[in-house]
Every structure is written in C-alpha cells, then in structure tokens.
Write a protein that holds these residues in place. Structure first.
Motif, PDB file in Angstrom:
ATOM      1  N   ARG A   1      -1.669   6.904  54.627  1.00 20.08           N
ATOM      2  CA  ARG A   1      -2.893   6.216  55.037  1.00 20.08           C
ATOM      3  C   ARG A   1      -4.138   7.054  54.741  1.00 20.08           C
ATOM      4  O   ARG A   1      -5.257   6.527  54.699  1.00 20.08           O
ATOM      5  CB  ARG A   1      -2.827   5.878  56.534  1.00 20.08           C
ATOM      6  N   GLU A   2      -3.960   8.362  54.538  1.00 23.54           N
ATOM      7  CA  GLU A   2      -5.085   9.221  54.174  1.00 23.54           C
ATOM      8  C   GLU A   2      -5.282   9.275  52.658  1.00 23.54           C
ATOM      9  O   GLU A   2      -6.336   9.707  52.186  1.00 23.54           O
ATOM     10  CB  GLU A   2      -4.842  10.640  54.691  1.00 23.54           C
ATOM     11  N   ARG A   3      -4.283   8.825  51.924  1.00 21.17           N
ATOM     12  CA  ARG A   3      -4.353   8.865  50.462  1.00 21.17           C
ATOM     13  C   ARG A   3      -4.794   7.535  49.862  1.00 21.17           C
ATOM     14  O   ARG A   3      -5.383   7.497  48.785  1.00 21.17           O
ATOM     15  CB  ARG A   3      -2.982   9.235  49.887  1.00 21.17           C
TER      16      ARG A   3
ATOM     17  N   GLU B   1     -10.202   1.537  39.420  1.00 22.14           N
ATOM     18  CA  GLU B   1      -9.943   2.960  39.697  1.00 22.14           C
ATOM     19  C   GLU B   1      -9.099   3.119  40.955  1.00 22.14           C
ATOM     20  O   GLU B   1      -8.149   3.914  40.985  1.00 22.14           O
ATOM     21  CB  GLU B   1     -11.247   3.744  39.847  1.00 22.14           C
ATOM     22  N   ALA B   2      -9.451   2.375  42.005  1.00 22.04           N
ATOM     23  CA  ALA B   2      -8.674   2.458  43.251  1.00 22.04           C
ATOM     24  C   ALA B   2      -7.240   1.993  43.039  1.00 22.04           C
ATOM     25  O   ALA B   2      -6.297   2.555  43.603  1.00 22.04           O
ATOM     26  CB  ALA B   2      -9.348   1.630  44.345  1.00 22.04           C
ATOM     27  N   ALA B   3      -7.073   0.938  42.203  1.00 24.80           N
ATOM     28  CA  ALA B   3      -5.725   0.438  41.932  1.00 24.80           C
ATOM     29  C   ALA B   3      -4.890   1.469  41.180  1.00 24.80           C
ATOM     30  O   ALA B   3      -3.699   1.671  41.475  1.00 24.80           O
ATOM     31  CB  ALA B   3      -5.803  -0.866  41.141  1.00 24.80           C
ATOM     32  N   LEU B   4      -5.508   2.129  40.198  1.00 20.36           N
ATOM     33  CA  LEU B   4      -4.810   3.193  39.473  1.00 20.36           C
ATOM     34  C   LEU B   4      -4.445   4.338  40.412  1.00 20.36           C
ATOM     35  O   LEU B   4      -3.331   4.873  40.379  1.00 20.36           O
ATOM     36  CB  LEU B   4      -5.680   3.725  38.333  1.00 20.36           C
ATOM     37  N   TRP B   5      -5.402   4.734  41.224  1.00 25.25           N
ATOM     38  CA  TRP B   5      -5.164   5.819  42.188  1.00 25.25           C
ATOM     39  C   TRP B   5      -3.986   5.489  43.095  1.00 25.25           C
ATOM     40  O   TRP B   5      -3.070   6.307  43.279  1.00 25.25           O
ATOM     41  CB  TRP B   5      -6.428   6.075  43.011  1.00 25.25           C
ATOM     42  N   ASN B   6      -4.008   4.301  43.683  1.00 22.73           N
ATOM     43  CA  ASN B   6      -2.938   3.919  44.613  1.00 22.73           C
ATOM     44  C   ASN B   6      -1.584   3.866  43.904  1.00 22.73           C
ATOM     45  O   ASN B   6      -0.557   4.268  44.466  1.00 22.73           O
ATOM     46  CB  ASN B   6      -3.243   2.565  45.248  1.00 22.73           C
TER      47      ASN B   6
ATOM     48  N   PRO C   1     -10.975  12.251  51.067  1.00 21.64           N
ATOM     49  CA  PRO C   1     -11.242  13.579  51.615  1.00 21.64           C
ATOM     50  C   PRO C   1      -9.991  14.408  51.898  1.00 21.64           C
ATOM     51  O   PRO C   1      -9.965  15.616  51.619  1.00 21.64           O
ATOM     52  CB  PRO C   1     -12.009  13.272  52.914  1.00 21.64           C
ATOM     53  N   ALA C   2      -8.952  13.784  52.436  1.00 20.99           N
ATOM     54  CA  ALA C   2      -7.731  14.533  52.743  1.00 20.99           C
ATOM     55  C   ALA C   2      -7.106  15.096  51.475  1.00 20.99           C
ATOM     56  O   ALA C   2      -6.566  16.215  51.470  1.00 20.99           O
ATOM     57  CB  ALA C   2      -6.728  13.642  53.473  1.00 20.99           C
TER      58      ALA C   2
END
Length: 359
Positions: free
Chosen positions: A61-63, A149-154, A315-316
């Motif tokens: 949940r932090e990632r 970008e968020a989709a790639l990150w996740n 941030p984490a």
C-alpha cells in the motif's frame, strides 16, 4: 519388522540431513575469521547467526500509485469495436480480469494505450468517422496516457516478484553453484525496456506499435520470484561486510601489540599467518567476494536505472532507495569501507614480514 525397517530409513535420513551444512556461506566466513584469530593468538570469534539489519521493503500500500478506475458501459464498449479493443476490455472486465496479477495488468495497460493511440490516429484521418466516437476515444486516450506512468510503476513495483527480490528472509547466495544472476539480470533488462515506454509515450505521437516482448514477460517475473537473487545477494553482501569488519579488527588489534616480524624477517609464526591468508582468504573468501561484488554492482545499477524511468516515486520507495539501492546507500558504502579496511590491515601485517603477494 516392517515398522522397524521404516524407522531405520527415517533415522538414516535424519542423520544425513543433520550432516548437511545448512549455512555453507556462514561456515566458510566463520572458518576464515576463526583461522585468522587463531594464527594471531586472539580468542575473538565471529558469529554470523544474526538478523539482517536492513530496512524492510515498503508494504504494497506504500508502493502502489493511484490510477483512474475506468469502467466502460456496455454501449460505449460496443462502440469501441471500431478500434478492435472490444475483446481486450471485455477480458479486463471479466471476473478473472479484475484479479489480474500486476504483470498481466501491465500488459493490458500497454496494449490498451497502444490500441487507443492507433485508433485515435485512424479516426482523425477518416473523413466519415463518427464525431461521438472520436470524442470518446480521445477522452479515453488522454485518461490512459495520464495514468500510464502509474500503471507501469504498479505493474513492476507492486508485483510479488519484485517484493521477493528485497526480502530479508532468504539465505545467502551459494558458494559455487549457479546463483540465478544471469536469469535475474535478463529479467531486469526486460523490465527496463518496459519502463522506457514511459518516455516513449510522451514523444511526438507517431505510429506506436505494441512491443514484441509483452508476451514474454511472465517467465521473467517468474525468474525473479523463484530465484530471488536480490534478496540472497543482500544477505551475502552483509555477511561479507560483517566478516571483513570483524577480521580487520582482529588484525588491527594484533598490529597494536608487538610486530609480527622484526627487520621483515619471516618467522614460523608469520608463515602460518601467510598460509591462512593464502588458503582461507585467497582460496575461499576472495573468489566468493569477487563474484558478489561484480554481480551486486550490476544488479544495483539495473535497479537504479529502472527507478530512473519514473518521474514520481512514492515516498516510502524513495527512502528505501536511498538506504539500499543508491550508489551512496549505507549498504554498499559500508561494504566498500569494510573491504578497504580489511585489505589495509592485511597489507600492514604481511608487509612487516615481507610476505605480501608478489614481494
């Protein structure tokens, strides 16, 4: 009789298992340090039954990064048949599609954005396209582009495969066998290719075709998840660091006493020390340490490059990156400092007796 036979088999199996070294790396490192201590008349002993003092990999949940929850209505979806996206969206909206693992979600997001981009260009060039359809596709495209970008990150960083590569519960990498570096390296190279799509989508919109490696992603995730090279490397490098620090301290304590040799004349005691250096450091620890050093440098570099493809990092993850992954992170810098301290201590000790290799 049958019961006795079964019991004998179990007893033999138990004895054999007890005879197997369940911690070969720790045994090798402790043997080296203890031999050095014995040769220098020190009763200081190394104990590597220790917890890995590294920060925990951030919780999921932090990632995770938020993305727009997009659910098309039936009529709108049917309209998208003009873009050949109906099957793709139907699969995502199915019961199985709603619980896709991050790796499959990543593939879906790439294919959807690629398909929307191609459809958008086709409709814009058409003289007879339905304006409502053009508007719908444009709206969907902009939403998915904004979230890409968020989709790639996740898809990469919320995966179990990535999480397992930073676990603190795995054993050290093996002394001699294949340690899984080659497969893990290839997996990270592929993920780096995926991550570069983040900058590709921001470039001038030309024909953007679906990457040919999308269907090959799952085996790479599986390699990371199964081999867990990163997690095992983290333990290896910490155990080496602790051993080098401890052993350097033993040597330095001996140097603070009287010299091992006078006028650089090697004594029988000094020859024993040199033999320990040759057999247990040069013969056992140094080859293992060299491999851990070489593979670790590349593994960290690939992880840093992977992170550099993203403009926003939770941030984490930023904190974890600074503590473990960055070039100046304490993990790596402590190892470098311990290695240099250990090398200097041996140089000073062996130089007293003119026993440095090559002298």
């Amino acid at each position: 009789m049958q019961t006795s036979h079964r019991f004998l088999i179990i007893l033999i199996a138990t004895v054999l298992l007890q005879g197997c070294d369940q911690r070969p790396v720790e045994t090798m490192l402790e043997r080296y340090s203890d031999r050095v201590a014995n040769s220098l008349d020190s009763d200081t002993r190394l104990d590597l039954d220790i917890q890995l003092p590294l920060p925990a990999y951030p919780r999921r949940r932090e990632r995770i990064r938020p993305v727009t929850d997009l659910r098309q209505g039936l009529i709108e979806v049917l309209n998208l048949r003009h873009c050949q996206l109906l099957n793709l969206i139907a699969e995502r909206n199915s019961s199985l599609g709603k619980v896709m693992p991050p790796s499959r979600q990543l593939v879906y997001e790439v294919r959807l954005l690629s398909g929307l981009g191609s459809c958008r260009q086709t409709l814009q060039r058409s003289q007879t396209a339905d304006p409502q359809l053009i508007h719908q596709v444009e709206k969907l495209y902009q939403i998915k582009k904004h979230d890409f970008e968020a989709a790639l990150w996740n898809g990469i960083f919320t995966s179990e495969a990535m999480e397992r590569n930073f676990s603190r519960s795995e054993p050290a990498l093996p002394l001699n066998d294949d340690d899984g570096f080659s497969q893990s390296r290839q997996a990270l190279l592929i993920l780096n290719q995926v991550a570069t799509l983040n900058s590709t989508i921001d470039a001038a919109q030309t024909e953007w075709t679906e990457p040919d490696y999308l269907d090959q992603l799952e085996p790479h995730y599986q390699a990371l998840s199964t081999l867990r090279f990163g997690s095992r490397w983290l333990r290896s490098v910490y155990l080496i660091t602790h051993t080098l620090e401890h052993t350097a301290g033993v040597i330095e304590a001996r140097l603070r006493r009287r010299p091992l040799c006078f006028n650089k004349n090697a004594t029988p005691k000094a020859l024993i020390v040199k033999n320990v250096f040759s057999k247990y450091y040069a013969g056992e620890l140094q080859p293992y340490m060299s491999r851990i050093d070489r593979e670790g440098r590349e593994w960290l570099q690939l992880n840093r490059r992977l992170l550099s493809n993203f403009n926003h990092i939770p941030p984490a993850m930023q904190r974890y990156q600074s503590q473990v992954i960055d070039a100046d992170a304490p993990l790596w810098q402590n190892y470098i400092a311990a290695r240099d301290r250990h090398t200097k201590a041996w140089q000073q000790l062996l130089s007293q007796c003119n026993l440095m290799p090559g002298s």
